[in-house]
Motif scaffolding. Structure first.
Motif, short mmCIF file in Angstrom:
data_model
loop_
_atom_site.label_atom_id
_atom_site.label_comp_id
_atom_site.label_asym_id
_atom_site.label_seq_id
_atom_site.Cartn_x
_atom_site.Cartn_y
_atom_site.Cartn_z
N ARG A 1 0.83 -1.21 0.00
CA ARG A 1 0.00 0.00 0.00
C ARG A 1 0.86 1.25 0.00
O ARG A 1 0.64 2.18 -0.78
CB ARG A 1 -0.94 -0.03 1.21
N ARG A 2 1.88 1.28 0.87
CA ARG A 2 2.75 2.46 0.93
C ARG A 2 3.56 2.64 -0.35
O ARG A 2 3.72 3.74 -0.86
CB ARG A 2 3.66 2.37 2.15
N THR B 1 2.75 1.60 -3.37
CA THR B 1 1.84 2.05 -4.42
C THR B 1 1.55 3.54 -4.27
O THR B 1 1.54 4.27 -5.25
CB THR B 1 0.54 1.23 -4.37
N ALA B 2 1.29 3.98 -3.05
CA ALA B 2 1.00 5.40 -2.83
C ALA B 2 2.18 6.27 -3.24
O ALA B 2 2.01 7.30 -3.90
CB ALA B 2 0.66 5.64 -1.36
#
Length: 156
Positions: free
Chosen positions: A56-57, A59-60
């Motif tokens: 998630r991190r 990708t962000a």
């Protein structure tokens, strides 16, 4: 030592014993217990080292960097387009100025550049420029050419 440094040292010394105390537990005798073990489950979605959290991190960060790069590229493209338009406008102005100057330098009553005439006016003198022979007729230059089988002169 300054007062600020003394205060920081005292604050750390007072806080250290509290760090060893664990979580409040209702089944403990005094309400407080020492932390025996960590209860974080590695791999759960919200833990710092879980695969999902890392993904998630990452990708962000990637999306943020990609959008910033694409915005910079779009701004650069707009600047280049504006510069190209300005250069085209400048070239058009220069061409118009050159045509005006050429028209002003041509003697009155002289034919326009590119015009084809069948015969030269009187008083022409031959001149060679860059290996090409021209006829200078009072400041107007003519170059000989053939139009079919006929010899004609093109105004330069």
């Amino acid at each position: 030592m300054t007062q600020r440094r003394i205060f920081k040292t005292l604050a750390v010394a007072a806080a250290l014993p509290l760090l060893y105390l664990g979580s409040a537990s209702p089944d403990a005798q005094r309400g407080m217990t020492w932390v025996g073990e960590a209860r974080a489950v590695v791999g759960a979605p919200l833990t710092p080292v879980s695969v999902a959290g890392v993904a998630r991190r990452t990708t962000a960060r990637t999306v943020a960097a990609t959008s910033a790069t694409s915005q910079q590229q779009a701004a650069t493209a707009q600047q280049q387009q504006a510069t190209a338009q300005q250069q085209a406008a400048t070239a058009q102005q220069q061409a118009a100025t050159a045509q005006q100057q050429a028209a002003a330098a041509r003697p009155a009553g002289a034919p326009a550049a590119g015009a084809v005439v069948n015969a030269l006016p009187a008083g022409c003198k031959p001149e060679t420029k860059s290996g090409v022979e021209y006829q200078n007729c009072g400041g107007v230059y003519y170059r000989s050419a053939f139009q079919g089988n006929n010899l004609v002169y093109v105004v330069q």
